[in-house]
Design an enzyme around this catalytic site. Structure first.
Site, PDB file in Angstrom:
ATOM      1  N   LYS A  28       6.827 -23.147  -8.907  1.00 46.49           N
ATOM      2  CA  LYS A  28       6.503 -21.717  -8.929  1.00 46.49           C
ATOM      3  C   LYS A  28       5.875 -21.241  -7.603  1.00 46.49           C
ATOM      4  O   LYS A  28       6.034 -19.984  -7.277  1.00 46.49           O
ATOM      5  CB  LYS A  28       5.556 -21.442  -9.872  1.00 46.49           C
ATOM      6  CG  LYS A  28       6.082 -21.733 -11.502  1.00 46.49           C
ATOM      7  CD  LYS A  28       5.017 -21.177 -12.295  1.00 46.49           C
ATOM      8  CE  LYS A  28       4.248 -22.495 -12.828  1.00 46.49           C
ATOM      9  NZ  LYS A  28       4.672 -23.678 -13.306  1.00 46.49           N
ATOM     10  N   VAL A  60       9.801 -20.604 -15.245  1.00 45.24           N
ATOM     11  CA  VAL A  60       9.425 -19.906 -16.238  1.00 45.24           C
ATOM     12  C   VAL A  60      10.146 -20.447 -17.751  1.00 45.24           C
ATOM     13  O   VAL A  60      11.342 -20.402 -17.697  1.00 45.24           O
ATOM     14  CB  VAL A  60       9.766 -18.167 -16.111  1.00 45.24           C
ATOM     15  CG1 VAL A  60       9.142 -17.500 -17.383  1.00 45.24           C
ATOM     16  CG2 VAL A  60       9.415 -17.757 -14.836  1.00 45.24           C
ATOM     17  N   GLY A  82      -2.280 -34.898 -24.437  1.00 45.08           N
ATOM     18  CA  GLY A  82      -1.581 -34.646 -23.299  1.00 45.08           C
ATOM     19  C   GLY A  82      -0.939 -33.479 -23.179  1.00 45.08           C
ATOM     20  O   GLY A  82      -0.022 -33.190 -22.144  1.00 45.08           O
ATOM     21  N   GLU A 109      -3.570 -29.937 -19.036  1.00 42.43           N
ATOM     22  CA  GLU A 109      -3.503 -30.726 -17.747  1.00 42.43           C
ATOM     23  C   GLU A 109      -4.888 -31.377 -17.549  1.00 42.43           C
ATOM     24  O   GLU A 109      -5.901 -31.118 -18.582  1.00 42.43           O
ATOM     25  CB  GLU A 109      -3.872 -29.310 -16.511  1.00 42.43           C
ATOM     26  CG  GLU A 109      -2.684 -28.566 -16.376  1.00 42.43           C
ATOM     27  CD  GLU A 109      -1.673 -29.249 -15.590  1.00 42.43           C
ATOM     28  OE1 GLU A 109      -1.569 -30.206 -14.931  1.00 42.43           O
ATOM     29  OE2 GLU A 109      -0.282 -28.901 -15.993  1.00 42.43           O
ATOM     30  N   ASP A 165      -1.486 -19.895 -14.647  1.00 39.84           N
ATOM     31  CA  ASP A 165      -0.320 -20.273 -14.370  1.00 39.84           C
ATOM     32  C   ASP A 165       0.608 -19.436 -15.307  1.00 39.84           C
ATOM     33  O   ASP A 165       1.728 -19.295 -14.851  1.00 39.84           O
ATOM     34  CB  ASP A 165      -0.196 -21.770 -15.379  1.00 39.84           C
ATOM     35  CG  ASP A 165       1.126 -22.697 -15.044  1.00 39.84           C
ATOM     36  OD1 ASP A 165       1.502 -22.577 -13.839  1.00 39.84           O
ATOM     37  OD2 ASP A 165       1.825 -22.871 -15.727  1.00 39.84           O
ATOM     38  N   LYS A 169       3.894 -17.200 -13.837  1.00 42.58           N
ATOM     39  CA  LYS A 169       5.011 -17.158 -14.407  1.00 42.58           C
ATOM     40  C   LYS A 169       5.457 -15.762 -14.663  1.00 42.58           C
ATOM     41  O   LYS A 169       6.671 -15.134 -14.548  1.00 42.58           O
ATOM     42  CB  LYS A 169       5.309 -17.696 -15.711  1.00 42.58           C
ATOM     43  CG  LYS A 169       5.049 -19.306 -15.669  1.00 42.58           C
ATOM     44  CD  LYS A 169       4.965 -19.934 -16.829  1.00 42.58           C
ATOM     45  CE  LYS A 169       4.774 -21.358 -16.867  1.00 42.58           C
ATOM     46  NZ  LYS A 169       4.413 -21.986 -18.244  1.00 42.58           N
ATOM     47  N   GLY A 210       7.923 -30.104 -20.467  1.00 38.75           N
ATOM     48  CA  GLY A 210       8.546 -31.357 -20.738  1.00 38.75           C
ATOM     49  C   GLY A 210       9.417 -31.717 -19.847  1.00 38.75           C
ATOM     50  O   GLY A 210      10.467 -30.927 -19.343  1.00 38.75           O
TER      51      GLY A 210
HETATM   52  N1  LIG Z   1       6.473 -30.941 -16.200  1.00 42.27           N
HETATM   53  C1  LIG Z   1       6.824 -29.783 -16.882  1.00 42.27           C
HETATM   54  O1  LIG Z   1       7.061 -29.916 -18.179  1.00 42.27           O
HETATM   55  C2  LIG Z   1       7.361 -28.776 -16.071  1.00 42.27           C
HETATM   56  C3  LIG Z   1       7.987 -27.659 -16.674  1.00 42.27           C
HETATM   57  C4  LIG Z   1       8.413 -26.372 -15.787  1.00 42.27           C
HETATM   58  C5  LIG Z   1       8.094 -26.600 -14.455  1.00 42.27           C
HETATM   59  N2  LIG Z   1       7.468 -27.678 -13.946  1.00 42.27           N
HETATM   60  C6  LIG Z   1       7.151 -27.611 -12.433  1.00 42.27           C
HETATM   61  O2  LIG Z   1       8.047 -28.718 -11.883  1.00 42.27           O
HETATM   62  C7  LIG Z   1       7.232 -29.116 -10.793  1.00 42.27           C
HETATM   63  C8  LIG Z   1       7.113 -30.682 -10.910  1.00 42.27           C
HETATM   64  O3  LIG Z   1       6.414 -31.043 -11.996  1.00 42.27           O
HETATM   65  P1  LIG Z   1       6.071 -32.527 -12.431  1.00 42.27           P
HETATM   66  O4  LIG Z   1       5.326 -32.610 -13.702  1.00 42.27           O
HETATM   67  O5  LIG Z   1       7.180 -33.399 -12.089  1.00 42.27           O
HETATM   68  O6  LIG Z   1       4.849 -32.734 -11.215  1.00 42.27           O
HETATM   69  P2  LIG Z   1       4.289 -34.102 -10.684  1.00 42.27           P
HETATM   70  O7  LIG Z   1       4.625 -35.201 -11.656  1.00 42.27           O
HETATM   71  O8  LIG Z   1       2.883 -33.813 -10.293  1.00 42.27           O
HETATM   72  O9  LIG Z   1       5.052 -34.459  -9.532  1.00 42.27           O
HETATM   73  C9  LIG Z   1       4.920 -33.537  -8.410  1.00 42.27           C
HETATM   74  C10 LIG Z   1       5.704 -34.516  -7.067  1.00 42.27           C
HETATM   75  O10 LIG Z   1       5.689 -33.702  -5.931  1.00 42.27           O
HETATM   76  C11 LIG Z   1       5.401 -34.591  -5.072  1.00 42.27           C
HETATM   77  N3  LIG Z   1       4.788 -33.916  -3.914  1.00 42.27           N
HETATM   78  C12 LIG Z   1       3.502 -33.048  -3.967  1.00 42.27           C
HETATM   79  N4  LIG Z   1       3.309 -32.544  -2.698  1.00 42.27           N
HETATM   80  C13 LIG Z   1       4.313 -32.849  -2.032  1.00 42.27           C
HETATM   81  C14 LIG Z   1       4.674 -32.489  -0.836  1.00 42.27           C
HETATM   82  N5  LIG Z   1       3.836 -31.716   0.380  1.00 42.27           N
HETATM   83  N6  LIG Z   1       6.032 -32.848  -0.091  1.00 42.27           N
HETATM   84  C15 LIG Z   1       6.693 -33.638  -0.868  1.00 42.27           C
HETATM   85  N7  LIG Z   1       6.399 -34.242  -2.201  1.00 42.27           N
HETATM   86  C16 LIG Z   1       5.302 -33.691  -2.681  1.00 42.27           C
HETATM   87  C17 LIG Z   1       4.523 -35.625  -5.534  1.00 42.27           C
HETATM   88  O11 LIG Z   1       4.443 -36.784  -4.864  1.00 42.27           O
HETATM   89  P3  LIG Z   1       3.522 -37.977  -4.986  1.00 42.27           P
HETATM   90  O12 LIG Z   1       4.271 -38.808  -6.018  1.00 42.27           O
HETATM   91  O13 LIG Z   1       3.204 -38.405  -3.725  1.00 42.27           O
HETATM   92  O14 LIG Z   1       2.210 -37.767  -5.593  1.00 42.27           O
HETATM   93  C18 LIG Z   1       5.152 -35.879  -6.805  1.00 42.27           C
HETATM   94  O15 LIG Z   1       6.100 -36.731  -6.821  1.00 42.27           O
HETATM   95  C19 LIG Z   1       5.913 -28.337 -10.873  1.00 42.27           C
HETATM   96  O16 LIG Z   1       6.111 -27.136  -9.673  1.00 42.27           O
HETATM   97  C20 LIG Z   1       5.692 -27.783 -12.180  1.00 42.27           C
HETATM   98  O17 LIG Z   1       4.982 -26.793 -12.437  1.00 42.27           O
HETATM   99  C21 LIG Z   1       7.058 -28.693 -14.852  1.00 42.27           C
END
Ligand SMILES: NC(=O)c1ccc[n+]([C@@H]2O[C@H](COP(=O)([O-])OP(=O)(O)OC[C@H]3O[C@@H](n4cnc5c(N)ncnc54)[C@H](OP(=O)(O)O)[C@@H]3O)[C@@H](O)[C@H]2O)c1
Length: 364
Positions: free
Chosen positions: A130, A155, A210, A213, A224, A228, A342
């Site tokens: 986002k 979103v 879980g 956060e 957050d 959105k 998820g």
């Molecule tokens: N999880 C959900 O259910 C969900 C739902 C909707 C949207 N999202 C969005 O999707 C995105 C990813 O979520 P996630 O749950 O996968 O997060 P996550 O598990 O924290 O993964 C984030 C990834 O981004 C990498 N990263 C961080 N800073 C970086 C940079 N400067 N350059 C390159 N890579 C970088 C991290 O690297 P490292 O591995 O080295 O730490 C990690 O691999 C977020 O923006 C989140 O808001 C998530």
């Protein structure tokens, strides 16, 4: 069979969503080939400290190795085919062409410059992140106006909130109000409070499962949800800033500087307020919900009482729900509902955005 069209992908981020996306790309290769005659080739993947790059596409074996390594907590740079780098724009600068799709599944503001490089090249962009769209409007506007950008999962994860907003707005139909429960965590908490659970207990339970956060203040601050809501408002063409959005946090401001442990140990001080709000809601035949309310050029985010027989009032549990009140959906809104988080559902939404860009290069 005729040769497959290769779609080069640069993947920024290999966390939960990034890994689920790579798994889906690998497991659906045969389907994408048969149905569309394409192959999604990951030419680069980056994490926060490193990258792995292969201009012809990383092999499936290398991708599998990267998935296992990241799932075990490793860094891409430590793989035999990885290297250290922390500036993703260098990778995009090196690899992106007009055919490339750059996918940002980080949670970092540091990808913004890389996305602008991608845009200059005429590459396509998909965001689950986002932050590039919620900074100052001067920065977000060029991305939002870029026809080759998709950001459906920012979103409501894969619930098609952005697509629906764009389609409703496209023909000029009047959109009077968008009202949404955009946090599964806060939805879960409101249902628990409604059922008589103390607010503090509900938060601890959600953290244990879980649902929150690691620091639950991320969820309880409403920030957050505000991001959105800002993306929705900007999708409608409103030039709002984050600072224009009143956000009602669920805890007192002074608690923001405490440690997580201190914060959790004090939470029960909020229980009586929530019991009182629950009783008021019951007496008024209403429900207490944490809502993003978007109307008349303004956005606000916070706790509200809503009629029990409204879509938001009927909502239970951790689903997201968005109600669109428009010229043609006036009394009975158009309603979208489903899980708003998820990693697998989110990755599926990201993959749909990728396919849309790969298959319909000229569509709005
Ligand atoms: N999880 C959900 O259910 C969900 C739902 C909707 C949207 N999202 C969005 O999707 C995105 C990813 O979520 P996630 O749950 O996968 O997060 P996550 O598990 O924290 O993964 C984030 C990834 O981004 C990498 N990263 C961080 N800073 C970086 C940079 N400067 N350059 C390159 N890579 C970088 C991290 O690297 P490292 O591995 O080295 O730490 C990690 O691999 C977020 O923006 C989140 O808001 C998530």
């Amino acid at each position: 069979m005729s040769e497959l069209r290769s779609i080069p992908i640069i993947l920024l981020g290999l966390g939960g969503v990034g890994r689920a996306l790579v798994e889906q790309i690998l497991s659906r290769r045969a389907y994408h080939a048969r149905r569309y005659g394409i192959r999604l080739d990951i030419v680069a993947v980056c994490d926060s400290t490193g990258a792995a790059v292969a201009p012809q596409g990383l092999s499936d074996a290398d991708l599998q190795q990267a998935l296992a390594h990241k799932a075990a907590g490793g860094q891409l740079a430590d793989l035999p085919f990885g290297y250290y780098q922390s500036q993703v724009q260098h990778v995009v600068d090196l690899e992106a062409t007009a055919q490339t799709i750059v996918v940002d599944v980080t949670a970092s503001p540091a990808t913004y410059d890389a996305l602008r490089v991608a845009q200059e090249r005429g590459a396509s962009i998909v965001l689950a992140n986002k932050l590039p769209l919620t900074g100052p409007i001067e920065q977000a506007r060029p991305l939002l106006r870029y026809p080759r950008l998709r950001y459906e999962t920012t979103v409501g994860a894969a619930v098609p909130v952005i697509t629906t907003t764009k389609r409703l707005a496209a023909g000029g139909e009047r959109i009077d109000r968008i009202q949404g429960v955009l946090s599964g965590t806060l939805g879960y908490l409101m249902t628990a409070v409604e059922q008589g659970v103390a607010f503090s207990k509900a938060v601890l339970q959600a953290k244990k499962m879980g649902y929150t956060e690691p620091d639950p203040r991320e969820d309880l601050s409403g920030r957050d949800v505000a991001r959105k809501a800002l993306i929705l408002a900007r999708t409608l063409g409103w030039d709002l800033e984050m600072s224009d959005i009143p956000v009602a946090s669920l805890f007192p401001e002074e608690w923001a500087s405490w440690s997580v442990e201190e914060f959790l140990s004090e939470l029960s001080a909020l229980d009586d307020d929530f019991y009182a709000w629950r009783d008021t809601a019951r007496a008024r035949h209403e429900a207490l919900r944490y809502i993003a309310d978007i109307r008349e050029g303004q956005v606000k985010v916070g706790l509200e009482f809503v009629p029990l027989d409204s879509p938001l009032g009927r909502l239970r549990g951790s689903d997201n729900l968005v109600a669109f009140y428009t010229e043609y959906y006036a009394e009975h809104p158009l309603v979208l509902q489903g899980r708003g988080a998820g990693v697998h559902a989110t990755a599926a939404g990201v993959l749909s955005d990728i396919l849309e860009l790969a298959l319909f290069p000229l569509v709005l």
